[in-house]
Design an enzyme around this catalytic site. Sequence first.
Site, PDB file in Angstrom:
ATOM      1  N   HIS A 267      -7.434  -0.346   5.839  1.00 36.67           N
ATOM      2  CA  HIS A 267      -6.360   0.544   6.299  1.00 36.67           C
ATOM      3  C   HIS A 267      -6.155   1.648   5.267  1.00 36.67           C
ATOM      4  CE1 HIS A 267      -2.679   1.685   8.362  1.00 36.67           C
ATOM      5  NE2 HIS A 267      -1.980   1.517   7.257  1.00 36.67           N
TER       6      HIS A 267
ATOM      7  N   HIS B  47       0.843  -1.195   0.000  1.00 36.88           N
ATOM      8  CA  HIS B  47       0.000   0.000   0.000  1.00 36.88           C
ATOM      9  C   HIS B  47       0.877   1.244   0.000  1.00 36.88           C
ATOM     10  CE1 HIS B  47       0.836  -0.548   4.287  1.00 36.88           C
ATOM     11  NE2 HIS B  47       0.375   0.669   4.546  1.00 36.88           N
TER      12      HIS B  47
ATOM     13  N   ASP C 265       6.062   4.830   4.929  1.00 37.41           N
ATOM     14  CA  ASP C 265       6.947   3.891   5.621  1.00 37.41           C
ATOM     15  C   ASP C 265       6.998   2.531   4.940  1.00 37.41           C
ATOM     16  OD1 ASP C 265       4.266   3.515   6.540  1.00 37.41           O
ATOM     17  OD2 ASP C 265       4.991   2.396   8.271  1.00 37.41           O
ATOM     18  N   HIS C 266       6.241   2.378   3.847  1.00 35.01           N
ATOM     19  CA  HIS C 266       6.283   1.159   3.032  1.00 35.01           C
ATOM     20  C   HIS C 266       6.828   1.425   1.631  1.00 35.01           C
ATOM     21  CE1 HIS C 266       3.681  -1.333   5.780  1.00 35.01           C
ATOM     22  NE2 HIS C 266       3.521  -0.113   6.262  1.00 35.01           N
TER      23      HIS C 266
ATOM     24  N   HIS D 251       1.467   3.998   1.932  1.00 38.21           N
ATOM     25  CA  HIS D 251       2.040   4.779   3.028  1.00 38.21           C
ATOM     26  C   HIS D 251       3.567   4.848   2.917  1.00 38.21           C
ATOM     27  CE1 HIS D 251      -1.750   4.361   5.762  1.00 38.21           C
ATOM     28  NE2 HIS D 251      -1.827   5.366   4.914  1.00 38.21           N
TER      29      HIS D 251
ATOM     30  N   ASP E 135      -0.222  -3.664   6.422  1.00 33.26           N
ATOM     31  CA  ASP E 135      -0.835  -3.144   7.647  1.00 33.26           C
ATOM     32  C   ASP E 135      -2.315  -3.499   7.758  1.00 33.26           C
ATOM     33  OD1 ASP E 135       1.613  -2.044   8.153  1.00 33.26           O
ATOM     34  OD2 ASP E 135       0.982   0.038   7.956  1.00 33.26           O
TER      35      ASP E 135
ATOM     36  N   HIS F 168       4.866  -4.589  11.009  1.00 32.06           N
ATOM     37  CA  HIS F 168       5.238  -3.846  12.211  1.00 32.06           C
ATOM     38  C   HIS F 168       5.357  -4.774  13.412  1.00 32.06           C
ATOM     39  CE1 HIS F 168       4.778   0.341  10.755  1.00 32.06           C
ATOM     40  NE2 HIS F 168       3.837  -0.175   9.974  1.00 32.06           N
TER      41      HIS F 168
END
Length: 256
Positions: A105, A51, A55-56, A53, A130, A168
């Site tokens: 999410h 996805h 941090d990915h 975001h 996530d 995570h």
Amino acid sequence: MLSINPIPAFSDNYIWHLTRGGEHWVVDPGDAAPVIETLAGESLDGILITHHHLDHTGGIAALRARYQCPVLGPGSIDGVTQPLQSGDRLEILGLPLEVMDVPGHTLDHLALLLREPTDQGEKLHLFCGDTLFAAGCGRLFEGTPAQMHASLSKLGSLPPETRVYCAHEYTLANLRFAAAAEPGNVAVTNRLAEVQALRADDKITLPSTIGAELATNPFMRCHIPAVARRAAGQAGMDSADEVEVFARLRQWKDNF
């Protein structure tokens, strides 16, 4: 033989590193630096994204510039060279990969199921970003409770031995919430003790399995009367259908 190992990133992210037959792939590289360090001069053959975001996805540009490798993921993401959508079937590392849409999410969220033949049959490896966490699930930044509940139900229908590689290290906090949401669940109590011991030694708590999640993850147990009653009590309302139970659990967890 397939090898799957975590590359720690930021404070609690895991970038999953997949190797087989001399090939190297990574899943959700939010940061390029730890990937480059882990590869130690080896090439990177591909990137999988669940996805959008940061941090990915934050490492995509630097990794592509360095390795000129393909990037497979939602077509909404800058840097993706091969857009994926639900139902796609392809091959990486010489193994079949299936794509599932799991919104909630985010709306573009995908889960990736890698099938590994073995002498005993088949191992299934789920990379779920996530959407599904060990003993938890992602916050609803874009989707609805109904969407997330449906996504978790879809993942919950996979074989119980399916290995779950989420992104995570949230397991300990999630299990503390699970113990509050279903205090009579012995499986939660036992898993919490195991995870506390692992984290005391700074050890990873992943991968999980679908079976473990069905037994201990309150967001996958909205049909259990005890969980529904606890969720209803937090909301000051009577019990409701599973989607409403999920929504109340998610709101409770957001403020836990």
